[in-house]
Design a protein around this motif. Structure first.
Motif, PDB file in Angstrom:
ATOM      1  N   THR A 195       0.810  -1.224   0.000  1.00  0.00           N
ATOM      2  CA  THR A 195       0.000   0.000   0.000  1.00  0.00           C
ATOM      3  C   THR A 195       0.841   1.270   0.000  1.00  0.00           C
ATOM      4  OG1 THR A 195      -0.162  -0.046   2.423  1.00  0.00           O
ATOM      5  CG2 THR A 195      -1.932  -1.126   1.158  1.00  0.00           C
ATOM      6  N   ALA A 196       2.158   1.180   0.149  1.00  0.00           N
ATOM      7  CA  ALA A 196       3.027   2.364   0.118  1.00  0.00           C
ATOM      8  C   ALA A 196       3.737   2.423  -1.228  1.00  0.00           C
ATOM      9  CB  ALA A 196       4.050   2.313   1.248  1.00  0.00           C
ATOM     10  N   VAL A 197       3.483   3.519  -1.964  1.00  0.00           N
ATOM     11  CA  VAL A 197       4.053   3.668  -3.308  1.00  0.00           C
ATOM     12  C   VAL A 197       4.516   5.112  -3.469  1.00  0.00           C
ATOM     13  CG1 VAL A 197       2.596   1.862  -4.303  1.00  0.00           C
ATOM     14  CG2 VAL A 197       1.801   4.239  -4.296  1.00  0.00           C
ATOM     15  N   THR A 198       5.171   5.397  -4.580  1.00  0.00           N
ATOM     16  CA  THR A 198       5.614   6.763  -4.854  1.00  0.00           C
ATOM     17  C   THR A 198       4.448   7.611  -5.342  1.00  0.00           C
ATOM     18  OG1 THR A 198       6.195   6.312  -7.151  1.00  0.00           O
ATOM     19  CG2 THR A 198       7.903   5.913  -5.484  1.00  0.00           C
ATOM     20  N   ARG A 199       4.616   8.914  -5.247  1.00  0.00           N
ATOM     21  CA  ARG A 199       3.579   9.825  -5.725  1.00  0.00           C
ATOM     22  C   ARG A 199       3.426   9.735  -7.236  1.00  0.00           C
ATOM     23  NH1 ARG A 199       5.871  15.049  -2.613  1.00  0.00           N
ATOM     24  NH2 ARG A 199       7.760  14.138  -3.501  1.00  0.00           N
ATOM     25  N   GLU A 200       4.529   9.543  -7.934  1.00  0.00           N
ATOM     26  CA  GLU A 200       4.465   9.420  -9.390  1.00  0.00           C
ATOM     27  C   GLU A 200       3.583   8.246  -9.807  1.00  0.00           C
ATOM     28  OE1 GLU A 200       8.326  11.439  -8.317  1.00  0.00           O
ATOM     29  OE2 GLU A 200       7.106   9.781  -7.546  1.00  0.00           O
ATOM     30  N   THR A 201       3.673   7.139  -9.058  1.00  0.00           N
ATOM     31  CA  THR A 201       2.857   5.960  -9.363  1.00  0.00           C
ATOM     32  C   THR A 201       1.372   6.279  -9.260  1.00  0.00           C
ATOM     33  OG1 THR A 201       4.596   4.468  -8.582  1.00  0.00           O
ATOM     34  CG2 THR A 201       2.348   3.593  -8.665  1.00  0.00           C
ATOM     35  N   VAL A 202       0.990   7.003  -8.210  1.00  0.00           N
ATOM     36  CA  VAL A 202      -0.428   7.325  -8.001  1.00  0.00           C
ATOM     37  C   VAL A 202      -0.935   8.280  -9.067  1.00  0.00           C
ATOM     38  CG1 VAL A 202      -2.067   8.452  -6.441  1.00  0.00           C
ATOM     39  CG2 VAL A 202      -0.341   6.881  -5.531  1.00  0.00           C
ATOM     40  N   LEU A 203      -0.148   9.273  -9.418  1.00  0.00           N
ATOM     41  CA  LEU A 203      -0.628  10.292 -10.360  1.00  0.00           C
ATOM     42  C   LEU A 203      -0.933   9.713 -11.740  1.00  0.00           C
ATOM     43  CD1 LEU A 203       1.603  13.363  -9.431  1.00  0.00           C
ATOM     44  CD2 LEU A 203      -0.828  13.023  -8.956  1.00  0.00           C
ATOM     45  N   LYS A 204      -0.338   8.580 -12.071  1.00  0.00           N
ATOM     46  CA  LYS A 204      -0.638   7.957 -13.360  1.00  0.00           C
ATOM     47  C   LYS A 204      -2.101   7.547 -13.467  1.00  0.00           C
ATOM     48  CE  LYS A 204       4.042   6.139 -14.058  1.00  0.00           C
ATOM     49  NZ  LYS A 204       4.889   4.910 -14.127  1.00  0.00           N
ATOM     50  N   ALA A 205      -2.758   7.355 -12.313  1.00  0.00           N
ATOM     51  CA  ALA A 205      -4.166   6.951 -12.324  1.00  0.00           C
ATOM     52  C   ALA A 205      -5.112   8.132 -12.498  1.00  0.00           C
ATOM     53  CB  ALA A 205      -4.496   6.211 -11.024  1.00  0.00           C
ATOM     54  N   PHE A 206      -4.562   9.348 -12.592  1.00  0.00           N
ATOM     55  CA  PHE A 206      -5.404  10.542 -12.626  1.00  0.00           C
ATOM     56  C   PHE A 206      -5.157  11.381 -13.875  1.00  0.00           C
ATOM     57  CE2 PHE A 206      -5.361   9.369  -8.192  1.00  0.00           C
ATOM     58  CZ  PHE A 206      -6.667   9.594  -7.806  1.00  0.00           C
ATOM     59  N   ALA A 207      -4.882  10.713 -14.972  1.00  0.00           N
ATOM     60  CA  ALA A 207      -4.554  11.444 -16.199  1.00  0.00           C
ATOM     61  C   ALA A 207      -5.631  12.438 -16.632  1.00  0.00           C
ATOM     62  CB  ALA A 207      -4.263  10.445 -17.314  1.00  0.00           C
ATOM     63  N   PRO A 208      -6.947  12.150 -16.479  1.00  0.00           N
ATOM     64  CA  PRO A 208      -7.944  13.139 -16.934  1.00  0.00           C
ATOM     65  C   PRO A 208      -8.016  14.380 -16.047  1.00  0.00           C
ATOM     66  CG  PRO A 208      -8.875  10.928 -16.805  1.00  0.00           C
ATOM     67  CD  PRO A 208      -7.576  10.892 -16.082  1.00  0.00           C
ATOM     68  N   ILE A 225     -12.526  14.345  -7.194  1.00  0.00           N
ATOM     69  CA  ILE A 225     -12.582  14.069  -8.628  1.00  0.00           C
ATOM     70  C   ILE A 225     -13.705  13.072  -8.884  1.00  0.00           C
ATOM     71  CG2 ILE A 225     -11.296  13.212 -10.616  1.00  0.00           C
ATOM     72  CD1 ILE A 225      -8.732  14.034  -9.077  1.00  0.00           C
ATOM     73  N   PRO A 226     -14.803  13.501  -9.525  1.00  0.00           N
ATOM     74  CA  PRO A 226     -15.966  12.604  -9.730  1.00  0.00           C
ATOM     75  C   PRO A 226     -15.584  11.369 -10.528  1.00  0.00           C
ATOM     76  CG  PRO A 226     -16.535  14.887 -10.203  1.00  0.00           C
ATOM     77  CD  PRO A 226     -15.048  14.844 -10.059  1.00  0.00           C
ATOM     78  N   ARG A 227     -16.288  10.267 -10.224  1.00  0.00           N
ATOM     79  CA  ARG A 227     -16.162   9.025 -10.978  1.00  0.00           C
ATOM     80  C   ARG A 227     -17.510   8.766 -11.664  1.00  0.00           C
ATOM     81  NH1 ARG A 227     -11.084   6.852 -11.917  1.00  0.00           N
ATOM     82  NH2 ARG A 227      -9.726   7.726 -10.303  1.00  0.00           N
ATOM     83  N   PRO A 228     -17.663   9.215 -12.923  1.00  0.00           N
ATOM     84  CA  PRO A 228     -18.982   9.168 -13.587  1.00  0.00           C
ATOM     85  C   PRO A 228     -19.587   7.779 -13.658  1.00  0.00           C
ATOM     86  CG  PRO A 228     -17.434  10.512 -14.837  1.00  0.00           C
ATOM     87  CD  PRO A 228     -16.638   9.833 -13.775  1.00  0.00           C
ATOM     88  N   SER A 229     -18.764   6.754 -13.648  1.00  0.00           N
ATOM     89  CA  SER A 229     -19.288   5.392 -13.819  1.00  0.00           C
ATOM     90  C   SER A 229     -19.886   4.825 -12.544  1.00  0.00           C
ATOM     91  CB  SER A 229     -18.161   4.470 -14.299  1.00  0.00           C
ATOM     92  OG  SER A 229     -17.118   4.421 -13.331  1.00  0.00           O
ATOM     93  N   ARG A 230     -19.734   5.540 -11.411  1.00  0.00           N
ATOM     94  CA  ARG A 230     -20.182   4.970 -10.136  1.00  0.00           C
ATOM     95  C   ARG A 230     -21.479   5.607  -9.668  1.00  0.00           C
ATOM     96  NH1 ARG A 230     -17.054   1.580  -7.502  1.00  0.00           N
ATOM     97  NH2 ARG A 230     -18.063   2.076  -5.520  1.00  0.00           N
ATOM     98  N   GLN A 231     -22.374   4.748  -9.182  1.00  0.00           N
ATOM     99  CA  GLN A 231     -23.634   5.207  -8.621  1.00  0.00           C
ATOM    100  C   GLN A 231     -23.385   5.768  -7.216  1.00  0.00           C
ATOM    101  OE1 GLN A 231     -27.284   4.207  -9.380  1.00  0.00           O
ATOM    102  NE2 GLN A 231     -26.655   4.302 -11.516  1.00  0.00           N
ATOM    103  N   ALA A 232     -24.133   6.790  -6.872  1.00  0.00           N
ATOM    104  CA  ALA A 232     -24.015   7.332  -5.518  1.00  0.00           C
ATOM    105  C   ALA A 232     -24.488   6.307  -4.511  1.00  0.00           C
ATOM    106  CB  ALA A 232     -24.850   8.601  -5.393  1.00  0.00           C
ATOM    107  N   PRO A 233     -23.842   6.213  -3.378  1.00  0.00           N
ATOM    108  CA  PRO A 233     -24.260   5.244  -2.356  1.00  0.00           C
ATOM    109  C   PRO A 233     -25.589   5.642  -1.731  1.00  0.00           C
ATOM    110  CG  PRO A 233     -22.588   6.705  -1.474  1.00  0.00           C
ATOM    111  CD  PRO A 233     -22.688   7.016  -2.948  1.00  0.00           C
TER     112      PRO A 233
END
Length: 594
Positions: free
Chosen positions: A439-452, A535-543
């Motif tokens: 669960t511990a990774v670099t910041r660069e690794t995480v930012l790749k998941a937020f390209a939009p 950051i909204p996730r359009p594909s997910r229904q609100a709980p």
């Protein structure tokens, strides 16, 4: 010790079960005591005939008129403001204005709450201390500030801007010994940790011993560092002794005494522990437990000559080691009386580059063993400011901010700390990112998941450099960066490690501890201080409300939420989901049912 506590004013507080009093504490300390002698320059202060150094400070006390639970909490004022901690909707006050009770969480449970002044540089009207002042030969220091709006001239000292009903605060500064000093320097940076460019001496000047002007004006979104000399030297470290001696004073009438601090005041508590001050001059334990929130792995300018406790953002030697809990407590362990310690941090402290240093090796990132007297928790996805929509709306952010409020979790962790420190009930293990579980990774690794989404430039991410905390060369000399690790994220973009609030657990959006400044042509895209993104996730229904309640009840089972706070946590999650800045077409708001 406190020789005298002179009460100036007493009035009814809240519903009448409590009284709020203001007082002046008169302190007398032995400069030869093993703990007291750790205070820089105290040995230079003239003593009385009994060999004691004396000083005074403001104190605010909230105490029950009758009964009470026999416990006291020392709440360390943050930048001179008083606030009732752990209360929903509590509004800060000052020396003469009581803080609002909010839902009076601590008072409803019978706590005595004391708020002693410790900071020499706060203005009149806030909670401060009258530190002894030395007249010394000219010595070098620096002022470091970020400019938010164009201005040609400004005070040397740092300031907190006013707004939203809160007054602005100008912290006292050190006057320049020589306004014509040819060796004084001014540097400018476009990123907080970026290289500084020297401004020619002919382009700037002191307009008084406490003000400086720049030809063409100071530029917004730039950082400036002024290095100059002063002969004014308050003994700032006596603020640490005020905490110690007020805690000892509370112990006279209370069976359990804890200390709590947030941000700046949390860093002060880390300094307190580092200096081994949890033993009074009679050899008795001061605090049974210490709760430091969003203090990360840092301390601060609290105990050296020319210390500026009110500084907001600059890198300083005290941000160097010791970082981890075992090293931080080493001196206290040698003296005994080690308190139980609860450390909580938001995701922002990790993204700033120092949060993980509390529990990891700073070079390899390897997980460090759990300290037997410390628990550390990441509050997943949260930021340094918490729920403050009006403030966040004014910030130049590239992404929408969120309003996650970790207060319900803090209450449960306080209860864990109380039970641990006073009753010997072991708390839950630390909840932090770890190399061992991936669960511990670099910041660069995480930012790749937020390209939009808008993301910061990698080469200007803040970091903690290798620093020598025992020296203060100006400009400060940065060594190699310490390894900055953060929590890995799941498929919804939310942090896997840490304690997840219901809104985070149900994943309608990605809640982060980072948010870039709104883009400015010609400047790098830096992280904006202390704020996260939603950051909204359009594909997910609100709980649904039922899903949120189940997430809250899961926290109760793990002792990270009190059963009485389930509806509070659910209500806060619903408020977050109804964020007016979100695109309603991308989600469904939950209804009133389960």
């Amino acid at each position: 010790m406190i020789e005298r506590l002179e009460t100036h004013r007493v009035e009814t507080f809240g519903d009448g079960a409590y009284e709020w009093s203001t007082a002046t504490a008169s302190y007398a300390v032995d400069p030869l005591d093993p703990g007291t002698s750790r205070i820089t320059d105290l040995s230079l202060v003239p003593t009385g005939a009994d060999g004691k150094v004396r000083f005074t400070g403001d104190v605010v006390i909230l105490r029950p008129r009758a009964g009470g639970n026999g416990r006291a909490l020392l709440s360390v004022p943050n930048r001179g403001f008083t606030q009732l901690p752990f209360s929903v909707d509590a509004i800060p006050g000052g020396a003469g204005t009581p803080p609002s009770a909010g839902d009076a969480y601590l008072l409803a449970r019978g706590w005595t709450v004391a708020l002693p002044g410790w900071q020499w540089d706060v203005p009149a009207g806030l909670i401060g201390i009258d530190a002894p002042v030395l007249d010394v030969a000219p010595g070098q220091l620096r002022a470091d500030f970020r400019i938010e709006a164009p201005v040609n001239e400004r005070r040397i000292g740092d300031s907190v801007p006013g707004g939203l009903g809160m007054p602005g605060v100008d912290f006292a500064c050190y006057p320049a010994a020589d306004v014509d000093d040819p060796n004084a320097t001014l540097r400018v940076r476009v990123a907080q940790m970026g290289p500084g460019k020297l401004v020619p001496r002919s382009e700037w000047s002191f307009t008084s011993p406490t003000r400086v002007a720049l030809r063409g004006g100071f530029r917004p979104s730039h950082w400036y560092e002024l290095i100059y000399r002063s002969t004014h030297a308050p003994v700032a470290g006596v603020g640490l002794l005020a905490l110690r001696d007020m805690g000892a004073h509370l112990r006279r009438d209370h069976g359990g005494v804890l200390a709590h601090g947030i941000s700046q005041s949390g860093r002060l508590l880390r300094e307190f522990l580092f200096q081994g001050l949890n033993v009074d001059e009679e050899g008795r334990k001061v605090f049974d437990g210490v709760f430091a929130d969003i203090a990360s792995a840092r301390r601060g300018e609290f105990n050296r000559r020319y210390a500026q406790p009110g500084l907001l953002a600059p890198m300083m030697p005290e941000y160097g080691p010791p970082y981890d809990s075992a090293s931080l407590l080493a001196r206290q362990r040698s003296r005994g009386a080690v308190p139980k310690v609860m450390l909580t941090n938001s995701a922002w402290e990790y993204w700033r580059g120092d949060g993980a240093l509390v529990h990891q090796d700073p070079v390899t990132g390897a997980d460090l063993p759990e300290d037997p007297d410390v628990r550390v928790h990441l509050l997943s996805g949260t930021d340094h400011i918490g729920s403050a929509p009006a403030i966040k709306a004014m910030m130049p952010l590239a992404n929408p901010p969120h309003e996650l409020n970790p207060l319900p979790i803090h209450r449960a962790l306080l209860e864990q700390l109380v039970q641990w420190a006073l009753n010997g009930v072991r708390p839950e293990p630390s909840s932090v990112p770890r190399i061992s579980d991936g669960t511990a990774v670099t910041r660069e690794t995480v930012l790749k998941a937020f390209a939009p989404a808008a993301v910061p430039d990698l080469d200007v991410l803040p970091y903690t450099p290798d620093l020598d905390p025992g020296s203060a060369p100006w400009p400060i000399e940065f060594g190699a960066p310490q390894l900055a690790l953060v929590s890995a994220v799941d498929a919804t973009g939310n942090e896997r490690a840490g304690i997840r609030l219901p809104a985070v657990e149900t994943g309608i959006a990605s809640y982060t501890g980072w948010n870039p400044r709104r883009h400015i042509d010609g400047l790098p895209d830096v992280l904006y201080d202390m704020l996260g993104s939603r950051i909204p996730r359009p594909s997910r229904q609100a709980p649904t409300v039922g899903e949120l309640r189940r997430a809250a009840e899961s926290l109760v089972q793990r002792r990270f939420l009190l059963a009485d706070d389930v509806e509070l946590a659910v209500g806060q999650a619903l408020a977050e989901l109804r964020d007016p800045d979100a695109d309603a077409g991308e989600r469904q708001l939950p209804g009133a049912g389960g």
